[in-house]
Scaffold this motif. Structure first.
Motif, mmCIF file in Angstrom:
data_model
loop_
_atom_site.group_PDB
_atom_site.id
_atom_site.type_symbol
_atom_site.label_atom_id
_atom_site.label_comp_id
_atom_site.label_asym_id
_atom_site.label_seq_id
_atom_site.Cartn_x
_atom_site.Cartn_y
_atom_site.Cartn_z
ATOM 1 N N VAL A 157 36.050 39.818 36.212
ATOM 2 C CA VAL A 157 35.281 39.505 35.010
ATOM 3 C C VAL A 157 34.283 38.394 35.319
ATOM 4 O O VAL A 157 34.628 37.352 35.898
ATOM 5 C CB VAL A 157 36.231 39.090 33.869
ATOM 6 C CG1 VAL A 157 35.448 38.523 32.687
ATOM 7 C CG2 VAL A 157 37.068 40.269 33.422
ATOM 8 N N LYS B 78 36.332 41.777 30.019
ATOM 9 C CA LYS B 78 37.729 42.137 29.858
ATOM 10 C C LYS B 78 37.887 43.497 29.172
ATOM 11 O O LYS B 78 38.848 44.228 29.412
ATOM 12 C CB LYS B 78 38.455 41.054 29.068
ATOM 13 C CG LYS B 78 39.971 41.220 29.056
ATOM 14 C CD LYS B 78 40.650 40.112 28.275
ATOM 15 C CE LYS B 78 40.488 38.781 28.966
ATOM 16 N NZ LYS B 78 41.299 37.721 28.285
ATOM 17 N N GLU B 79 36.913 43.823 28.328
ATOM 18 C CA GLU B 79 37.001 45.096 27.603
ATOM 19 C C GLU B 79 36.799 46.299 28.505
ATOM 20 O O GLU B 79 36.966 47.454 28.065
ATOM 21 C CB GLU B 79 35.975 45.126 26.477
ATOM 22 C CG GLU B 79 36.283 44.192 25.307
ATOM 23 C CD GLU B 79 36.079 42.735 25.647
ATOM 24 O OE1 GLU B 79 35.357 42.445 26.635
ATOM 25 O OE2 GLU B 79 36.625 41.868 24.933
ATOM 26 N N TYR C 111 40.989 39.221 35.804
ATOM 27 C CA TYR C 111 40.510 38.100 34.993
ATOM 28 C C TYR C 111 41.612 37.050 34.947
ATOM 29 O O TYR C 111 42.805 37.345 35.068
ATOM 30 C CB TYR C 111 40.147 38.552 33.576
ATOM 31 C CG TYR C 111 41.160 39.437 32.919
ATOM 32 C CD1 TYR C 111 42.216 38.917 32.185
ATOM 33 C CD2 TYR C 111 41.087 40.827 33.065
ATOM 34 C CE1 TYR C 111 43.149 39.744 31.597
ATOM 35 C CE2 TYR C 111 42.031 41.658 32.477
ATOM 36 C CZ TYR C 111 43.048 41.100 31.744
ATOM 37 O OH TYR C 111 43.984 41.930 31.161
ATOM 38 N N ASP D 76 48.396 36.951 30.066
ATOM 39 C CA ASP D 76 47.373 37.944 29.771
ATOM 40 C C ASP D 76 46.365 38.102 30.897
ATOM 41 O O ASP D 76 45.386 38.836 30.770
ATOM 42 C CB ASP D 76 46.641 37.586 28.467
ATOM 43 C CG ASP D 76 45.853 36.291 28.577
ATOM 44 O OD1 ASP D 76 46.040 35.546 29.567
ATOM 45 O OD2 ASP D 76 45.051 36.007 27.657
ATOM 46 N N ASN E 57 44.996 39.165 34.822
ATOM 47 C CA ASN E 57 45.185 40.305 35.716
ATOM 48 C C ASN E 57 44.549 39.978 37.076
ATOM 49 O O ASN E 57 43.354 39.697 37.136
ATOM 50 C CB ASN E 57 44.547 41.559 35.127
ATOM 51 C CG ASN E 57 44.978 42.817 35.873
ATOM 52 O OD1 ASN E 57 46.122 42.946 36.261
ATOM 53 N ND2 ASN E 57 44.045 43.711 36.092
#
Length: 558
Positions: A138, A201-202, A231, A259, A261
């Motif tokens: 990201v 992130k999306e 991210y 949360d 990654n």
């Protein structure tokens, strides 16, 4: 001379008129093409010579009534032929055949030329993905992949898509570079496109594709490309994996998740304020107690500011019964049972005696035999349940509550002795007979004996246990009326004492006999007075007196 010049001018004007109407023809790469001369409208009778040529070379010449002469041009000598209508046939066309071919027709009075522009196309190959990466971070530009298609004419176009939405170069998050190369020998083009992308992130699970577009074919899509999006962790979450509520002795498993990654490989757990770093996201509390109730935390190893917490409550239930085991009390004594409950929440208490539920267990002010039994106290709360029991035994010496007689078969009499006491009383009869006993309930038992009396007798029942004894007697005769009178008394009170009632009946009968005797005596006295007067003898008076005496004795026995 002048005439020849005029003929040349006319020929030039005629050729110019023919060139103005340039015909075009399209063919697929590798196919056989047929190029018409004047759209196939020439009349063979008017033609003396037909020549096919292109700029820079001749292909073949066809004179009337002669075979076509094919030029030694290496590009066409093995691939061309001419049809009856003077159309030129070329097999296995390539990009070198993309040019203008001219059909020159010599007639008797004129020379005509019919040019035809030939265009060759070739469908591109399926898209090929190369230089594929596996992950993108990201906020960081990443060269994702290269899409390539080749062997096309004209050149193919390539468009990138994300989730079926076309991507356009913005020179910031998206950069697309496209190149077209043409092979010098085949004159076919190769199109290459590279995608540089800055992920957000999306973009997790986003599908990227490249699409090849060509004027002579349908669009062709590559297989979807899915990339891992990396991210950093922004927050963590702490969960209690084990199913609550928790009680003392349970194991409680905590799970910390981030949360980011990829997720961290190790975490810090804070157990009772103590930091414990583990190479996992799982931590298990074993054999917990009420002291383990509190807040638990987990955080990143390298950043303790990113932290999460969860409360854990260990439920507990302590039950103390003031009376346990076997309790022996005397008949008529009092007993008070108390329950001391200490719990982490509101507890519910219920009582049972044997299999019967009790609304509550109040104080025993005066114990009876029916109070004896097994008592169970159940205290429950939030999935916890504690059971406490005690056995109450109420003891007392035997008391004979009733002694009765009933009619049996024939001349038999059945005597029943009802005794209360605890431990269970035993009975000793003063006579022999057939014995039986009822069930022992609530401290009461009924013993019975069947006898056939030969005469009048007194039978005693002795009830005894370790605490004492009691005795009662009853008179029994051989007469049936004896039992009949007892049954009449039983209708008033089945279990009452029969002796006072029997005495009352006997006294009543005796008074009746006396009254009858007195009346009879008065009668006899008057009779005697009459006999004196008449001179009659008092015959039979002695016999009548004996009969009266026997009758009185029989009534007394009853």
């Amino acid at each position: 001379m002048h005439r020849s010049f005029l003929l040349m001018c006319l020929l030039t004007v005629s050729l110019m008129n023919q060139v103005i109407g340039l015909e075009t023809l399209t063919s697929k790469y590798g196919d056989t093409i047929e190029i018409p001369c004047n759209k196939g409208q020439l009349k063979e009778t008017d033609v003396t010579l037909v020549k096919w040529k292109y700029e820079g070379g001749n292909i073949l010449v066809k004179q009337m009534d002669q075979n076509a002469t094919i030029s030694p041009d290496v590009n066409y000598k093995n691939r061309v032929s001419i049809k009856k209508d003077f159309s030129l046939v070329i097999t296995q066309v390539t990009m070198t055949d993309q040019r203008t071919f001219t059909c020159m027709v010599v007639e008797k009075d004129d020379i005509l030329e019919y040019p035809v522009q030939v265009t060759i196309y070739k469908v591109p190959s399926q898209p090929q993905i190369t230089n594929l990466t596996t992950a993108m971070a990201v906020g960081k530009p990443t060269m994702l992949a290269q899409c390539r298609t080749e062997g096309a004419s004209p050149a193919a176009n390539i468009t990138w898509f994300k989730n079926k939405t076309p991507l356009m170069t913005d020179r910031a998050a998206i950069k697309i570079n496209t190149n077209v190369d043409v092979d010098k020998e085949t004159r076919l083009s190769t199109t290459t496109s590279t995608l540089e992308y800055t992920a957000v992130k999306e973009d997790i699970d986003a599908k990227f594709t490249c699409q090849v577009q060509h004027i002579q074919s349908a669009n062709m899509d590559s297989s979807p490309l899915v990339f891992t999006v990396n991210y950093p962790t922004e927050k963590v979450d702490l969960q209690v994996v084990s199913q609550g509520p928790f009680k003392e002795g349970d194991n409680v498993t905590l799970k910390c998740t981030a949360d980011g990654n990829p997720p961290p490989s190790s975490y810090s757990f804070y157990i009772n304020g103590e930091k414990k770093t583990v190479d996992s996201n799982i931590y298990t509390l074993t054999n917990v107690t009420r002291e383990n109730t509190g807040d638990y935390k987990c955080s990143l190893v390298d950043n303790e500011d990113i932290v999460a917490s969860v409360p854990i409550t260990v439920e507990y239930l302590d039950v103390v019964l003031s009376t346990t085991g076997k309790i022996v009390k005397k008949l008529g004594e009092s007993l008070e049972v108390t329950v001391d409950v200490k719990a982490s929440g509101a507890a519910q208490t219920s009582w049972k005696k044997g299999n019967a539920k009790l609304n509550s267990l109040s104080k025993f002010d005066k114990l009876t035999y029916s109070d004896s039994g097994m008592y169970e106290c159940v205290v429950s709360m939030a999935g916890l349940k504690k059971t406490r029991t005690f056995e109450l035994v109420v003891e007392g010496p035997p008391v004979i509550k009733n002694l009765i007689k009933e009619r049996g078969e024939g001349m038999a009499k059945v005597l029943k002795c009802v005794a209360e006491g605890s431990p269970k009383p035993t009975v000793q009869w003063s006579v022999n007979g057939t014995s039986a006993e009822s069930a022992y309930e609530h401290g009461k038992v009924t013993y019975s004996i069947t006898i056939v009396p030969n005469g009048n007798l007194t039978v005693s029942c002795t009830a005894s246990n370790v605490l004492g004894s009691d005795i009662k007697s009853i008179d029994v005769s051989a007469f049936v009326e004896d039992v009949t009178m007892d049954k009449q008394a039983d209708q008033k009170d089945e279990y009452s004492d029969q002796t006072p009632l029997a005495v009352g009946i006997v006294v009543g009968l005796m008074l009746a006999v006396v009254a009858i005797g007195l009346a009879y005596w008065l009668y006899m006295k008057k009779s005697r007075q009459g006999s004196w007067k008449t001179g009659e003898k008092e015959d039979g008076s002695v016999e009548e007196s004996k009969k009266l005496e026997e009758s009185q004795n029989q009534k007394a026995d009853v």
